[in-house]
Design a protein around this motif. Sequence first.
Motif, PDB file in Angstrom:
ATOM      1  N   GLU A 204      -2.181   6.503   7.697  1.00 20.51           N
ATOM      2  CA  GLU A 204      -2.458   7.912   7.415  1.00 20.51           C
ATOM      3  C   GLU A 204      -3.727   8.351   8.140  1.00 20.51           C
ATOM      4  OE1 GLU A 204      -2.854  10.877   3.528  1.00 20.51           O
ATOM      5  OE2 GLU A 204      -3.487   8.778   3.381  1.00 20.51           O
ATOM      6  N   ALA A 226       5.270   1.408  -1.575  1.00 22.10           N
ATOM      7  CA  ALA A 226       4.020   0.765  -1.133  1.00 22.10           C
ATOM      8  C   ALA A 226       4.331  -0.163   0.021  1.00 22.10           C
ATOM      9  CB  ALA A 226       3.366  -0.018  -2.274  1.00 22.10           C
ATOM     10  N   GLU A 241      -7.120   0.113   0.476  1.00 19.29           N
ATOM     11  CA  GLU A 241      -7.175   1.369  -0.284  1.00 19.29           C
ATOM     12  C   GLU A 241      -6.789   2.582   0.564  1.00 19.29           C
ATOM     13  OE1 GLU A 241     -10.956   1.676  -2.167  1.00 19.29           O
ATOM     14  OE2 GLU A 241     -10.665  -0.109  -3.424  1.00 19.29           O
ATOM     15  N   LYS A 242      -6.028   2.357   1.627  1.00 16.14           N
ATOM     16  CA  LYS A 242      -5.531   3.473   2.451  1.00 16.14           C
ATOM     17  C   LYS A 242      -4.023   3.602   2.291  1.00 16.14           C
ATOM     18  CE  LYS A 242      -9.234   3.480   5.863  1.00 16.14           C
ATOM     19  NZ  LYS A 242      -9.582   3.459   7.304  1.00 16.14           N
ATOM     20  N   ASN A 243      -3.469   4.622   2.931  1.00 11.86           N
ATOM     21  CA  ASN A 243      -2.033   4.869   2.863  1.00 11.86           C
ATOM     22  C   ASN A 243      -1.398   4.692   4.230  1.00 11.86           C
ATOM     23  OD1 ASN A 243      -2.171   5.630   0.115  1.00 11.86           O
ATOM     24  ND2 ASN A 243      -2.750   7.721   0.683  1.00 11.86           N
ATOM     25  N   LYS A 252       3.859   9.401   2.236  1.00 12.49           N
ATOM     26  CA  LYS A 252       2.791   8.408   2.279  1.00 12.49           C
ATOM     27  C   LYS A 252       2.877   7.480   1.073  1.00 12.49           C
ATOM     28  CE  LYS A 252      -0.728  11.350   0.066  1.00 12.49           C
ATOM     29  NZ  LYS A 252      -2.059  11.983   0.223  1.00 12.49           N
ATOM     30  N   PRO A 254       0.800   3.760  -0.667  1.00 10.48           N
ATOM     31  CA  PRO A 254      -0.443   2.987  -0.569  1.00 10.48           C
ATOM     32  C   PRO A 254      -0.222   1.594   0.026  1.00 10.48           C
ATOM     33  CG  PRO A 254       0.376   2.924  -2.812  1.00 10.48           C
ATOM     34  CD  PRO A 254       1.272   3.873  -2.062  1.00 10.48           C
ATOM     35  N   ILE A 256      -1.236  -2.084  -0.651  1.00 10.37           N
ATOM     36  CA  ILE A 256      -1.738  -2.846  -1.796  1.00 10.37           C
ATOM     37  C   ILE A 256      -1.891  -4.314  -1.408  1.00 10.37           C
ATOM     38  CG2 ILE A 256      -0.722  -1.270  -3.501  1.00 10.37           C
ATOM     39  CD1 ILE A 256       1.538  -3.318  -3.865  1.00 10.37           C
ATOM     40  N   HIS A 287       1.354  -3.420 -10.131  1.00 10.28           N
ATOM     41  CA  HIS A 287       0.485  -2.416  -9.523  1.00 10.28           C
ATOM     42  C   HIS A 287       0.764  -0.993 -10.013  1.00 10.28           C
ATOM     43  CE1 HIS A 287      -1.338  -5.173  -6.535  1.00 10.28           C
ATOM     44  NE2 HIS A 287      -0.178  -5.808  -6.627  1.00 10.28           N
TER      45      HIS A 287
END
Length: 880
Positions: A204, A226, A241-243, A252, A254, A256, A287
Amino acid sequence: MDLKYTPSEFESGIYKKWEEKGYFRSEDKSEKPPFAIVLPPPNVTGALHMGHALTCTIQDIIVRTKRMQGFNTVWFPGTDHAGIATQMVVERELAKKGVSRHDLGREKFLEKVWETADRHHDIIIDQMKTLGVSLDWERERFSLDEKFNEAVNRVFCSLHDKGLLYRGKKLISWCTRCGTALSDLEVSQEPEDGKLYYIKYSAEGSASDHVVVATTRPETLLGDTAVAVNPADKRFRRLKEKNVIIPFVERKVPVIADDYVDMEFGTGCLKITPGHDFNDYEIGNRHGLETVTVINKDGVMNENAGIFGGLKVSDARTLIIEKLKDSGALEKIEDYQLTISKCSRCGTVIEPLTSRQWFVKMDGMAAKATEAVKKGDIEFYPRGWWEQTYYNWLENIRDWCVSRQLWWGHRLPVWYCDSCDGYKISSVKPSAKCKCGKGEYFQDSDVMDTWFSAALWPFAAFGWPEKTDALKTFYPNQLMETGFDIIFFWVARMIMFGIEFMGDVPFRHVLYHAMVRDEKGQKMSKTRGNVIDPLETIKEKGADSLRFTLASHAGHARDIKLSESEITGYGNFMNKIWQASRFTFMSLDGLDTGFDLKDAVHCINKWIVSRLNSVAAEVEAKFQQYQLSDITEILYRFFWHEFCDWYIEFSKPMLASEEYGQETKYTLAYIHREILKLLHPVIPFITEELYGLNPLKDNESIMTASYPVPDKEAVDKTLEGDISLVRDMISSIRNIKSMYGITSKVDVIAISEKHGAMLEMLSGQIVKLAGLKKLDIRDASKSGAVERKGNIRSVLPDLELVIPARDIIDIEKEKTRLGKKLESVNRDLDMLAGKLKNPNFLEKARPEIIENDRNKHDELAKLRRELGDALEMLESCAVS
């Protein structure tokens, strides 16, 4: 007696007599110690196959032995309704007529299923009887009968009352063809050539950064929520911690971190689709990911699939791959060996789907079931083979989905309100109105997993929930015998339910058997054309031949390699028993049935009585460990290679002897009777027929006779060793004559310090059996040495044999012949040794071919040693 063993002439008549006499019956109350075992109920869907035959044979051997040992023995019969399997049989028959179950409706369809179940039940029961099973038929149950249904409903309701049963939406295995959830046992894993697709997911906010995931199912990216990486993988720390963006869907998701991700597989990135993959579902739960379903229960893409909605999965996959190529998101495609989950009933590829189903909480019951085996309340046999497998499964157990979207089976005792979300769990329709005050109750249309009712078998079969005398006497059962492939699906669940509802384990011992394969180790199937039909085998060779063959494999192996030739071979053993029995009965003219065996004085008669008791002790010890294959080997060797090959041959001149005739006739009849008793649990038909003809029979049927108990006082190990030496002596002389090509009778000098008297007593038999002209017995402490030149020698413990060879063989000519034979053997050995060292051969050849060549190598190596010894002996003969 007929000259020839013809099992078809007496087997069916014997079984009818057993049934008429009630020999299979057990008592609910008895002074005898109980022994209980339940038959794993065969499905009412087809005919007896070799797996059934193995199960029935093993259990019948144990049951017949226990019955003869004086136990109040119940072998509980029954058949299983086999939910999906039986329903599929009927649906396929209807499909041939262009009719579906929905065309008929539930009631009419179930009538058809009952007709099929009843018909197949009668067939499979008759087939089991041809095998000789001694089931207590008066107790027979069907897993869908009224009383069993009452027990099943009681358990279901009780589990709910205890908080162990709940309704929830979870990922389950779904068959789009059968339209139902499936248990793990109903799913087969099949290898298949497939593809691995490498797909780019853009980071992203970056035009250039991306990750690549590898997947075998690109169509499920529509449900991705994810992308996961291993927390230890440094390559993807930048994305923490981004997408990332799902290609062309532009959604979008995440990135993980999860330890489940294998950094070495594919790219080290894993697309997470909780709605369509069991591992992803677990990761999603850890999660807190959303579960998106993009495939419907009919195998068609749904509205969540966007423009692909309404397409079959396979069609959607093709279009998605094209779209990935067009967008540049498909990096590459590789060939990949897949393992595909398919419905074992119809072959349809399984779809993991989320569905609202009924589940049983397993953690608490699993812990108790684990402890029961660890504490020794239940023992597994063979020891040390399956305990860890059992523990591993229970430690990683998931809650059990027990509802099935079928019509044939135990219908869920669940009642829903037609006006609100309320429901009740009850065996009967609730009479009161729903708490909402508006609606009426209607019953859930689903049925229970077949394994749910099967888990109750050890106690429900005996009348639970009523506290019957049978339940008090026979629970816990002493033994459960089954295939190792259903440790989880049946054995573990019986243990859990037994502890939960009876407060005790359902059985004390569990005996696991192997799977029956063909002689090459392949699974038997009609498509391969390698199926051995037990019914045809029984028709051609008799039930006893098949039973003995199967029992000979009931050992520790994971797979049984079964061949027609092996069954034929054991058929020859049945004929050997028949012919030896004919000789026995023909030799008993003038038998004094009141003779006391303790008055026997001849060493051969005392020897065979000692051997009988030694063998009975061996069998007793093996039986305690359920080592049935060892028992068959012991009895085979004793009957053929001791009773027939040696005792009968030794006894022939003694039978006509005035001094030893009476004791020999009695001993012959007695040993024959007791061997039949030892063999009876394995081969019941021929032993019953022959027992009835033995003048020393001690009961109306061999089934009601006592199993031989070893008499330690009758065992004489010294005498057994002495006669073993005589047998070795005769075998040694035969081997020498065979090795040197001697066809005429020979003179033999036997030199011994301790065994002279015994050799004198048996000299007539030795001369005849060894093919001698004369036997010269000398005392080693008194006689001088015999010259070496021209003599062939064989040395046994405290016995030297000397065969004057000058006049019967040409030593030089024989050396030349044996030398040429040794050269030929060496050539063959070198060729085989090279073959067995060749990596290409070992890699490409079938295992059975490699094993066969290794056996040939060992046989040739043994022959080389024997030829070398023979040549060395000839050299010593020629030396002055």
